[in-house]
Design an enzyme around this catalytic site. Structure first.
Site, PDB file in Angstrom:
ATOM      1  N   HIS A  14       0.956  -1.273   0.467  1.00 13.22           N
ATOM      2  CA  HIS A  14      -0.234  -0.096  -0.011  1.00 13.22           C
ATOM      3  C   HIS A  14       0.814   1.563  -0.117  1.00 13.22           C
ATOM      4  CE1 HIS A  14      -3.568   2.021   0.837  1.00 13.22           C
ATOM      5  NE2 HIS A  14      -2.398   3.244   1.848  1.00 13.22           N
ATOM      6  N   GLU A  15       1.820   1.428   0.724  1.00 12.32           N
ATOM      7  CA  GLU A  15       2.491   2.329   1.025  1.00 12.32           C
ATOM      8  C   GLU A  15       3.349   2.465  -0.373  1.00 12.32           C
ATOM      9  OE1 GLU A  15       1.979   4.421   3.069  1.00 12.32           O
ATOM     10  OE2 GLU A  15       0.928   3.593   4.168  1.00 12.32           O
ATOM     11  N   HIS A  18       1.472   4.924  -3.239  1.00 16.73           N
ATOM     12  CA  HIS A  18       1.811   6.226  -2.747  1.00 16.73           C
ATOM     13  C   HIS A  18       3.707   6.564  -3.000  1.00 16.73           C
ATOM     14  CE1 HIS A  18      -2.133   6.279  -0.468  1.00 16.73           C
ATOM     15  NE2 HIS A  18      -1.463   5.193   0.165  1.00 16.73           N
TER      16      HIS A  18
END
Length: 180
Positions: A14-15, A18
């Site tokens: 997820h990170e 980003h």
């Protein structure tokens, strides 16, 4: 332990979504961290980004350059807060999108590799039970239920249950350990 590992993997993906999008849009990333709390390991990349692995693995973050701090005009231009709204939205959406793409890849891998399954082998037979009366023996392998070939214990159970629920007689084809 399994839960913590699963969460750590999902958070990292997820990170990274980003992080990846921010870098593609030319934003300055100060830190990419998997986990919260005190960093256990920190490495500074050639681009100035700190990569950290922190003590509490159920979380993470991507830290962008702070335009209020002491930054050069070039760094301010690369900061998250000075980017157009559509670019900031893309960075925000990239994390969930990365998890979504990971789910597709993970399910594809399960489909290609498969999952382990038990062979449909008859276990212990109690005397005077319906299985004993029907002539089943411990160690027999279920080959088919009715006209349906079965290869797994789950497949055999489901096929038998379908016929029981329908009120039909359950015809089972077996193969003895000696091949008979």
């Amino acid at each position: 332990l399994g839960f913590v590992i699963a969460i750590a993997v999902l958070v990292t993906i997820h990170e990274y979504g980003h992080f990846w999008m921010a870098r593609r849009l030319g934003m300055q990333v100060q830190r990419f961290s998997v986990g919260f709390g005190k960093p256990l390991w920190v490495r500074k990349g050639a681009d100035g980004t700190e990569y950290a692995l922190s003590a509490i693995p159920i979380g993470g973050y991507v830290s962008f350059a702070d335009p209020e701090g002491e930054l050069t005009p070039e760094q301010i231009a690369r900061s998250y807060n000075h980017r157009p709204p559509f670019q900031r939205i893309l960075v925000l959406l990239a994390g969930p999108l990365a998890n979504f793409l990971f789910a597709i890849v993970a399910y594809w891998a399960l489909l290609v590799v498969g999952t382990p399954a038990f062979k449909p082998v008859v276990g212990e037979i109690k005397a005077d039970s319906p299985a004993a009366i029907a002539g089943l023996h411990s160690g027999d392998r279920i080959v088919a239920v009715g006209d349906d070939q079965v290869k797994t214990q789950e497949g055999a159970i489901l096929a038998i249950l379908d016929r029981v629920i329908a009120g039909e007689a359950v015809k089972v084809e077996l193969k003895a350990p000696d091949g008979g």
